[in-house]
Scaffold this active site. Structure first.
Site, PDB file in Angstrom:
ATOM      1  N   SER A 145       0.865  -1.178   0.000  1.00  0.00           N
ATOM      2  CA  SER A 145       0.000   0.000   0.000  1.00  0.00           C
ATOM      3  C   SER A 145       0.896   1.221   0.000  1.00  0.00           C
ATOM      4  O   SER A 145       2.078   1.138   0.357  1.00  0.00           O
ATOM      5  CB  SER A 145      -0.879   0.001   1.254  1.00  0.00           C
ATOM      6  OG  SER A 145      -1.532   1.246   1.442  1.00  0.00           O
TER       7      SER A 145
ATOM      8  N   TYR B   8      -2.456  -1.188  10.379  1.00  0.00           N
ATOM      9  CA  TYR B   8      -2.372  -1.313   8.924  1.00  0.00           C
ATOM     10  C   TYR B   8      -1.032  -0.793   8.410  1.00  0.00           C
ATOM     11  O   TYR B   8      -0.367  -1.453   7.598  1.00  0.00           O
ATOM     12  CB  TYR B   8      -3.530  -0.537   8.286  1.00  0.00           C
ATOM     13  CG  TYR B   8      -3.695  -0.769   6.803  1.00  0.00           C
ATOM     14  CD1 TYR B   8      -4.388  -1.875   6.333  1.00  0.00           C
ATOM     15  CD2 TYR B   8      -3.182   0.126   5.876  1.00  0.00           C
ATOM     16  CE1 TYR B   8      -4.558  -2.092   4.975  1.00  0.00           C
ATOM     17  CE2 TYR B   8      -3.350  -0.074   4.511  1.00  0.00           C
ATOM     18  CZ  TYR B   8      -4.035  -1.188   4.067  1.00  0.00           C
ATOM     19  OH  TYR B   8      -4.200  -1.389   2.723  1.00  0.00           O
TER      20      TYR B   8
END
Length: 260
Positions: free
Chosen positions: A142, A155
């Site tokens: 990401s 995350y």
């Protein structure tokens, strides 16, 4: 381009993962898809892949938050496909909260699926790839594997870990025909992001399109969403001969997010 290759894509019954599976299949790869969802919808997607692209497509339901289940899933996928050439580690979950308020069980769940499953899947797939002298590990990290955002501690930690694990995998396998790379997408209009857009629209009394631009404006200079098809196209490239000497890289596809 990928005729005869055998690909396993985790978290691929919808969204980004399904987009990647479809792009690999459209280039000739047989695929195993994995994930949760409505059984009839999953079967429809699996059959559509076979019919549209004339490849073999299998579905395996597995709880990748468990180490033993993840490793067994890879072995079962290799059995169904007759081996494994490409592993795309895509499965993931999200939760947002301040660090001091972050539920311990949510932290553990995010680390288990977003990071540990990548390790266990890679560990199980590498022996197949090393034996045949060819393999592609493609980890979907990401933009949050490169930069941070508030309220996303688990995350961000997991995705930074995926980028680091990708580099170690690349170094350990340099020169043996197996490469490892990470794809780092920015905002993709997934159902989770759609909920964020709706929340902005409601809180600021604006239309959905305006709310979407507002969300993008916080991070993504292009003011355009990344699409699953674009991410899938990058995965196809990383599996191609042109990417034979690309390993240990983190490929940004984020509309300029990490260029700031």
């Amino acid at each position: 381009m990928l005729d005869g290759k055998r690909a396993v894509i985790t978290g691929s019954t919808s969204g980004i993962g399904l987009g990647i599976a479809r792009e690999l299949a459209s280039n000739g790869a047989d695929v195993v898809i994995n994930g949760f969802g409505d059984p009839q919808s999953i079967e429809k997607e699996r059959v559509n892949i076979e019919l549209e692209f004339a490849v073999k497509a299998h579905y395996i339901n597995a709880d990748l938050s468990r180490a033993d289940a993840t490793r067994a899933f890879i072995d079962e996928a290799a059995r169904l496909l007759g081996g494994i050439d490409i592993l795309v580690n895509n499965a993931g979950v999200q939760h947002t909260d301040l660090i001091e308020d972050f539920p311990v069980e949510r932290w553990d769940a995010i680390i288990a699926l977003n990071l540990s499953a990548v390790f266990h899947g890679t560990a199980a797939a590498l022996p197949y790839m090393k034996k045949q002298g060819w393999g592609r590990i493609i980890n979907i990290a990401s933009a949050h594997g490169l930069v941070a955002s508030a309220a996303k501690s688990a995350y961000v930690a997991a995705k930074h870990g995926v980028v680091g694990l990708t580099k170690v995998t690349a170094l350990e396998n340099a020169g043996n025909g197996v490469t490892a790379n990470a794809i780092c997408p920015g905002w993709v209009r997934t159902p989770l992001v759609e909920k964020q857009i709706e929340a902005i629209a409601q809180a600021q009394n604006m239309g959905i399109d305006e709310a979407a631009k507002s969300l993008l404006g916080e991070k993504q200079p292009s003011l355009q969403f990344v699409t699953p098809k674009q991410i899938g196209g990058m995965a196809v490239f990383l599996a191609s001969e042109a990417a034979e000497q690309i390993t240990g890289a983190s490929m940004s596809i984020d509309g300029g997010w990490t260029a700031r």
